[in-house]
Design a protein around this motif. Structure first.
Motif, PDB file in Angstrom:
ATOM      1  N   GLU A 103       0.736  -1.227  -0.305  1.00  0.00           N
ATOM      2  CA  GLU A 103      -0.552   0.007  -0.063  1.00  0.00           C
ATOM      3  C   GLU A 103       0.540   0.888   0.133  1.00  0.00           C
ATOM      4  O   GLU A 103       0.541   2.256  -0.556  1.00  0.00           O
ATOM      5  CB  GLU A 103      -1.109  -0.051   1.654  1.00  0.00           C
ATOM      6  N   THR A 104       2.224   1.105   0.224  1.00  0.00           N
ATOM      7  CA  THR A 104       2.738   2.248   0.576  1.00  0.00           C
ATOM      8  C   THR A 104       4.372   1.666  -0.551  1.00  0.00           C
ATOM      9  O   THR A 104       4.594   0.698   0.122  1.00  0.00           O
ATOM     10  CB  THR A 104       3.364   3.038   1.784  1.00  0.00           C
ATOM     11  N   ALA A 150      -0.667   9.921  -4.515  1.00  0.00           N
ATOM     12  CA  ALA A 150      -0.701   9.814  -2.907  1.00  0.00           C
ATOM     13  C   ALA A 150      -0.699   8.705  -2.750  1.00  0.00           C
ATOM     14  O   ALA A 150      -1.566   7.680  -2.860  1.00  0.00           O
ATOM     15  CB  ALA A 150      -2.075  10.489  -3.337  1.00  0.00           C
ATOM     16  N   GLU A 151       0.068   8.798  -1.399  1.00  0.00           N
ATOM     17  CA  GLU A 151      -0.425   6.844  -1.199  1.00  0.00           C
ATOM     18  C   GLU A 151      -1.839   7.075   0.152  1.00  0.00           C
ATOM     19  O   GLU A 151      -2.116   8.222   0.061  1.00  0.00           O
ATOM     20  CB  GLU A 151       0.889   7.414   0.641  1.00  0.00           C
ATOM     21  N   PRO A 152      -2.197   6.118   0.320  1.00  0.00           N
ATOM     22  CA  PRO A 152      -4.074   6.210   0.989  1.00  0.00           C
ATOM     23  C   PRO A 152      -3.243   6.599   1.523  1.00  0.00           C
ATOM     24  O   PRO A 152      -2.915   6.454   2.769  1.00  0.00           O
ATOM     25  CB  PRO A 152      -3.865   4.886   1.320  1.00  0.00           C
ATOM     26  N   GLY A 156      -3.987  13.625  -0.681  1.00  0.00           N
ATOM     27  CA  GLY A 156      -3.242  13.737  -1.966  1.00  0.00           C
ATOM     28  C   GLY A 156      -4.329  13.446  -3.233  1.00  0.00           C
ATOM     29  O   GLY A 156      -4.726  12.368  -2.467  1.00  0.00           O
ATOM     30  N   PRO A 157      -3.624  13.698  -4.806  1.00  0.00           N
ATOM     31  CA  PRO A 157      -4.357  12.807  -5.516  1.00  0.00           C
ATOM     32  C   PRO A 157      -4.478  11.645  -5.623  1.00  0.00           C
ATOM     33  O   PRO A 157      -2.807  10.822  -5.163  1.00  0.00           O
ATOM     34  CB  PRO A 157      -3.383  13.696  -7.410  1.00  0.00           C
ATOM     35  N   GLY A 158      -5.192  11.237  -5.701  1.00  0.00           N
ATOM     36  CA  GLY A 158      -5.566   9.763  -6.279  1.00  0.00           C
ATOM     37  C   GLY A 158      -6.052   8.671  -4.651  1.00  0.00           C
ATOM     38  O   GLY A 158      -6.016   7.557  -4.370  1.00  0.00           O
ATOM     39  N   ALA A 159      -6.499  10.151  -4.117  1.00  0.00           N
ATOM     40  CA  ALA A 159      -7.135   8.985  -2.556  1.00  0.00           C
ATOM     41  C   ALA A 159      -8.076  10.221  -1.936  1.00  0.00           C
ATOM     42  O   ALA A 159      -8.132  11.176  -2.782  1.00  0.00           O
ATOM     43  CB  ALA A 159      -5.362   9.206  -1.403  1.00  0.00           C
ATOM     44  N   GLU A 160      -8.652   9.306  -2.305  1.00  0.00           N
ATOM     45  CA  GLU A 160     -10.398  10.456  -1.601  1.00  0.00           C
ATOM     46  C   GLU A 160     -10.481  10.474  -0.131  1.00  0.00           C
ATOM     47  O   GLU A 160     -10.021   9.415   0.595  1.00  0.00           O
ATOM     48  CB  GLU A 160     -11.585   8.534  -1.866  1.00  0.00           C
ATOM     49  N   GLU A 161     -11.331  10.889  -0.157  1.00  0.00           N
ATOM     50  CA  GLU A 161     -11.587  11.592   1.578  1.00  0.00           C
ATOM     51  C   GLU A 161     -11.705  10.371   1.976  1.00  0.00           C
ATOM     52  O   GLU A 161     -12.700   9.398   1.775  1.00  0.00           O
ATOM     53  CB  GLU A 161     -12.158  12.530   1.428  1.00  0.00           C
ATOM     54  N   PRO A 177      -4.548   3.809  -8.081  1.00  0.00           N
ATOM     55  CA  PRO A 177      -3.338   3.883  -8.528  1.00  0.00           C
ATOM     56  C   PRO A 177      -3.436   1.848  -7.514  1.00  0.00           C
ATOM     57  O   PRO A 177      -4.678   2.267  -6.311  1.00  0.00           O
ATOM     58  CB  PRO A 177      -2.418   4.022  -7.777  1.00  0.00           C
ATOM     59  N   VAL A 178      -3.647   0.864  -8.255  1.00  0.00           N
ATOM     60  CA  VAL A 178      -3.610  -0.813  -7.376  1.00  0.00           C
ATOM     61  C   VAL A 178      -2.263  -0.717  -6.753  1.00  0.00           C
ATOM     62  O   VAL A 178      -1.202  -0.740  -7.542  1.00  0.00           O
ATOM     63  CB  VAL A 178      -4.285  -1.217  -8.166  1.00  0.00           C
ATOM     64  N   PRO A 179      -2.253  -1.087  -5.249  1.00  0.00           N
ATOM     65  CA  PRO A 179      -1.271  -1.768  -4.522  1.00  0.00           C
ATOM     66  C   PRO A 179      -0.624  -2.944  -5.375  1.00  0.00           C
ATOM     67  O   PRO A 179      -1.946  -3.353  -5.773  1.00  0.00           O
ATOM     68  CB  PRO A 179      -1.431  -2.375  -3.576  1.00  0.00           C
ATOM     69  N   SER A 180       0.151  -3.665  -6.390  1.00  0.00           N
ATOM     70  CA  SER A 180       0.953  -5.062  -6.269  1.00  0.00           C
ATOM     71  C   SER A 180       1.047  -5.501  -5.196  1.00  0.00           C
ATOM     72  O   SER A 180       0.804  -4.792  -3.461  1.00  0.00           O
ATOM     73  CB  SER A 180       2.250  -4.606  -6.577  1.00  0.00           C
ATOM     74  N   THR A 181       0.800  -7.073  -5.288  1.00  0.00           N
ATOM     75  CA  THR A 181       0.311  -7.530  -4.252  1.00  0.00           C
ATOM     76  C   THR A 181       1.549  -8.772  -4.233  1.00  0.00           C
ATOM     77  O   THR A 181       2.098  -9.162  -5.576  1.00  0.00           O
ATOM     78  CB  THR A 181      -0.784  -8.233  -3.883  1.00  0.00           C
TER      79      THR A 181
END
Length: 277
Positions: A103-104, A150-152, A156-161, A177-181
């Motif tokens: 997630e980061t 933006a990180e979850p 910032g951009p790419g992160a919803e409230e 953006p989707v976190p890799s797993t």
């Protein structure tokens, strides 16, 4: 996914279990779940998700556990931020799969093993393993992207409230953006110590106990008894891996130990003797 879901270390079982075990059982290597890689503790060229005798993993008896890579506000003036796996201690059963969700970005998962220049801190007979450095799934980013998303939870951009970055949906709704797993099947009972190579010095290490085998020759509650780096853990990881909350029996008893439960964090987290380089 709620914080309570994370505390039991078994988030995302339902549909996720079916999807992940299809990948693991089929020996998929990369991208079958969008930025997902699979590995196996006997990974010597045999497909991920296969046992050392070549038999497929058994999806009917395996549980999928989720571990997230996170960055939080620093709990110590000795560190610019807290870099950690959540949960930091996890008890699983032999054959269970751990799904690491990045997630980061700029993290990996590496076993302590002589092949990597370190004291073995995984059961005898288990081969060394390491994920690549991972972060956002490249396929979820625009081709012309120039700045990182933006990180979850950052707002910032790419992160919803209100987004806390729990990794439950992993961007499957196409909204960002989707976190890799990265998947790893733990088969051999025993104690496994893992670290993030870029951030080990900041304490990014964790312990997985597989089954009820809690005896490990390397385990100690005294950081001074650890081998000196590079054979031994580096920096704040020395305190993390000797924290009472991560004693193998404590992990088995709790099932799941969060970063905030570590005494090293509750006490202010000064690196102290753990800053040995």
């Amino acid at each position: 996914m709620s914080d309570g879901d994370q505390r039991d270390g078994r988030s995302g079982i339902g549909t996720l279990r079916r999807d992940v075990m299809k990948v693991v059982g089929a020996g998929g290597a990369l991208g079958a779940l969008g930025g997902t890689a699979t590995a196996n503790e006997h990974d010597d060229g045999t497909p991920g998700g296969m046992t050392d005798d070549g038999a497929p993993a058994e999806p009917a008896t395996s549980t999928v556990h989720t571990v997230r890579t996170l960055i939080g506000e620093s709990t110590s003036p000795d560190r610019p931020a807290d870099f950690f796996y959540q949960p930091t201690g996890l008890h699983v059963e032999p054959g269970d799969v751990v799904r690491f969700v990045f997630e980061t970005p700029d993290h990996n998962v590496t076993s302590y093993h002589p092949a990597f220049g370190m004291q073995r801190r995984i059961p005898a007979g288990v081969r060394p393993f390491s994920s690549p450095i991972m972060g956002w799934d490249p396929d979820s980013l625009p081709d012309d992207v120039t700045e990182p998303p933006a990180e979850p939870g950052s707002g910032g951009p790419g992160a919803e409230e209100g987004d806390e970055g729990d990794g439950a949906d992993n961007g499957d709704d196409g909204g960002g953006p989707v976190p890799s797993t990265w998947l790893y099947a733990f088969e051999t009972p025993g104690v496994y110590d893992l670290e993030c190579a870029p951030h080990e010095a900041y304490g990014m290490a964790m312990r997985v106990v597989v089954g009820d085998e809690t005896d490990a020759a390397f385990e100690t509650s005294d950081a001074d008894q650890l081998p000196q780096p590079r054979a031994g853990p580096v920096g704040f990881a020395r305190r993390v891996l000797t924290d009472p909350a991560l004693e193998p029996d404590a992990i088995v008893d709790k099932g799941c130990v969060e970063w905030s439960a570590l005494e090293a964090i509750q006490s202010g987290g000064e690196d102290g003797e753990s800053s040995t380089e």
